[in-house]
Design a protein around this motif. Structure first.
Motif, mmCIF file in Angstrom:
data_model
loop_
_atom_site.group_PDB
_atom_site.id
_atom_site.type_symbol
_atom_site.label_atom_id
_atom_site.label_comp_id
_atom_site.label_asym_id
_atom_site.label_seq_id
_atom_site.Cartn_x
_atom_site.Cartn_y
_atom_site.Cartn_z
ATOM 1 N N UNK A 1 0.859 -1.186 0.000
ATOM 2 C CA UNK A 1 0.000 0.000 0.000
ATOM 3 C C UNK A 1 0.897 1.238 0.000
ATOM 4 N N UNK A 2 0.599 2.189 -0.899
ATOM 5 C CA UNK A 2 1.392 3.413 -1.008
ATOM 6 C C UNK A 2 0.454 4.604 -1.144
ATOM 7 N N UNK A 3 0.816 5.709 -0.522
ATOM 8 C CA UNK A 3 0.038 6.941 -0.670
ATOM 9 C C UNK A 3 0.999 8.089 -0.953
ATOM 10 N N UNK A 4 0.611 8.981 -1.878
ATOM 11 C CA UNK A 4 1.378 10.171 -2.208
ATOM 12 C C UNK A 4 0.489 11.376 -1.931
ATOM 13 N N UNK A 5 1.031 12.354 -1.237
ATOM 14 C CA UNK A 5 0.275 13.575 -0.956
ATOM 15 C C UNK A 5 1.156 14.778 -1.252
ATOM 16 N N UNK A 6 0.597 15.736 -1.992
ATOM 17 C CA UNK A 6 1.293 16.990 -2.277
ATOM 18 C C UNK A 6 1.200 17.914 -1.078
ATOM 19 N N UNK A 7 1.814 19.074 -1.202
ATOM 20 C CA UNK A 7 1.866 20.010 -0.074
ATOM 21 C C UNK A 7 0.465 20.444 0.364
ATOM 22 N N UNK A 8 0.299 20.562 1.660
ATOM 23 C CA UNK A 8 -0.963 21.007 2.219
ATOM 24 C C UNK A 8 -2.078 19.985 2.150
ATOM 25 N N UNK A 9 -1.777 18.766 1.802
ATOM 26 C CA UNK A 9 -2.789 17.736 1.657
ATOM 27 C C UNK A 9 -2.451 16.565 2.571
ATOM 28 N N UNK A 10 -3.235 15.516 2.499
ATOM 29 C CA UNK A 10 -2.960 14.312 3.285
ATOM 30 C C UNK A 10 -3.620 13.132 2.599
ATOM 31 N N UNK A 11 -3.099 11.951 2.859
ATOM 32 C CA UNK A 11 -3.684 10.744 2.282
ATOM 33 C C UNK A 11 -3.488 9.563 3.201
ATOM 34 N N UNK A 12 -4.381 8.597 3.094
ATOM 35 C CA UNK A 12 -4.342 7.408 3.942
ATOM 36 C C UNK A 12 -4.818 6.197 3.140
ATOM 37 N N UNK A 13 -4.123 5.077 3.296
ATOM 38 C CA UNK A 13 -4.588 3.772 2.805
ATOM 39 C C UNK A 13 -4.465 2.824 3.990
ATOM 40 N N UNK A 14 -5.557 2.133 4.322
ATOM 41 C CA UNK A 14 -5.560 1.234 5.464
ATOM 42 C C UNK A 14 -6.464 0.046 5.155
ATOM 43 N N UNK A 15 -6.056 -1.134 5.516
ATOM 44 C CA UNK A 15 -6.893 -2.311 5.300
ATOM 45 C C UNK A 15 -6.107 -3.531 4.923
ATOM 46 N N UNK A 16 -6.622 -4.261 3.940
ATOM 47 C CA UNK A 16 -5.971 -5.477 3.504
ATOM 48 C C UNK A 16 -6.523 -5.944 2.180
ATOM 49 N N UNK A 17 -5.948 -7.008 1.674
ATOM 50 C CA UNK A 17 -6.371 -7.591 0.397
ATOM 51 C C UNK A 17 -6.573 -9.086 0.601
ATOM 52 N N UNK A 18 -7.731 -9.558 0.182
ATOM 53 C CA UNK A 18 -8.025 -10.977 0.179
ATOM 54 C C UNK A 18 -7.997 -11.473 -1.249
ATOM 55 N N UNK A 19 -7.727 -12.743 -1.421
ATOM 56 C CA UNK A 19 -7.675 -13.337 -2.763
ATOM 57 C C UNK A 19 -8.770 -14.382 -2.885
ATOM 58 N N UNK A 20 -9.687 -14.145 -3.811
ATOM 59 C CA UNK A 20 -10.774 -15.057 -4.082
ATOM 60 C C UNK A 20 -10.391 -15.900 -5.290
ATOM 61 N N UNK A 21 -10.331 -17.209 -5.092
ATOM 62 C CA UNK A 21 -9.988 -18.088 -6.208
ATOM 63 C C UNK A 21 -11.203 -18.279 -7.092
ATOM 64 N N UNK A 22 -11.056 -17.956 -8.370
ATOM 65 C CA UNK A 22 -12.180 -18.051 -9.286
ATOM 66 C C UNK A 22 -12.020 -19.187 -10.285
ATOM 67 N N UNK A 23 -10.813 -19.756 -10.403
ATOM 68 C CA UNK A 23 -10.564 -20.882 -11.302
ATOM 69 C C UNK A 23 -9.407 -21.687 -10.806
#
Length: 171
Positions: A149-171
């Motif tokens: 997970x990566x977040x980029x924020x320019x000056x005077x701003x803010x960003x957040x990524x939080x959580x996770x990733x699950x993998x659903x097998x489809x085949x």
């Protein structure tokens, strides 16, 4: 000759807990699942939770900031998977530098960052936004897959990524 035995005394204190024993043997695999209508069903194959990535550069525009929430690995057997992001993405107002963005990247671990799929959300200076959803991931053989997970924020701003990733097998 000894006298009669007296009444039992009070219960003593609990003794110390013993050392935990070794792990038992692996159980037998469960029965195969059934599918309806002759189609293959989908199933959860594994996932990762990542450390939140939070970027909050100074308002004086002395520099922008990119933060990574770490890279986490899950081993998946051969097959086709649909990565599913569960969490939150927050992007502040893109001020002077034009774009704030957050991404969650799925790639083959230790393979020179061969990107398999990417979820991305961007907020542009003019307040338009651009989103990209995960695509399917196909593995020809069992592999370690990493999630970053990566977040980029320019000056005077803010960003957040939080959580996770699950993998659903489809085949």
């Amino acid at each position: 000759m000894p006298g009669a035995q007296g009444p039992a005394g009070p219960q003593g204190e609990q003794g110390l807990q013993g050392v935990e024993g070794p792990q038992g043997p692996k159980g037998d695999p469960g029965p195969a699942g059934s599918s309806s209508g002759g189609e293959s069903g989908s199933s959860y194959a594994g996932g990762v939770m990542f450390t939140p990535a939070f970027a909050n550069p100074p308002a004086d525009c002395s520099f922008a900031r990119t933060e990574t929430g770490g890279t986490f690995v899950v081993r998946l057997p051969a097959g086709t998977y649909r990565p599913v992001f569960a969490g939150e993405v927050r992007l502040g107002h893109a001020a002077v530098q034009g774009t704030d963005d957050a991404s969650v990247t799925v790639d083959v671990a230790n393979a020179g960052q061969e990107v398999l799929s990417q979820f991305k959300k961007a907020l542009l200076l003019d307040q338009s936004s651009s989103d990209r959803s995960f695509g399917y991931v196909t593995l020809a053989e069992a592999q370690d897959v990493s999630v970053t997970a990566t977040v980029y924020a320019g000056c005077g701003s803010a960003g957040l990524v939080d959580g996770g990733v699950g993998f659903e097998r489809v085949q």
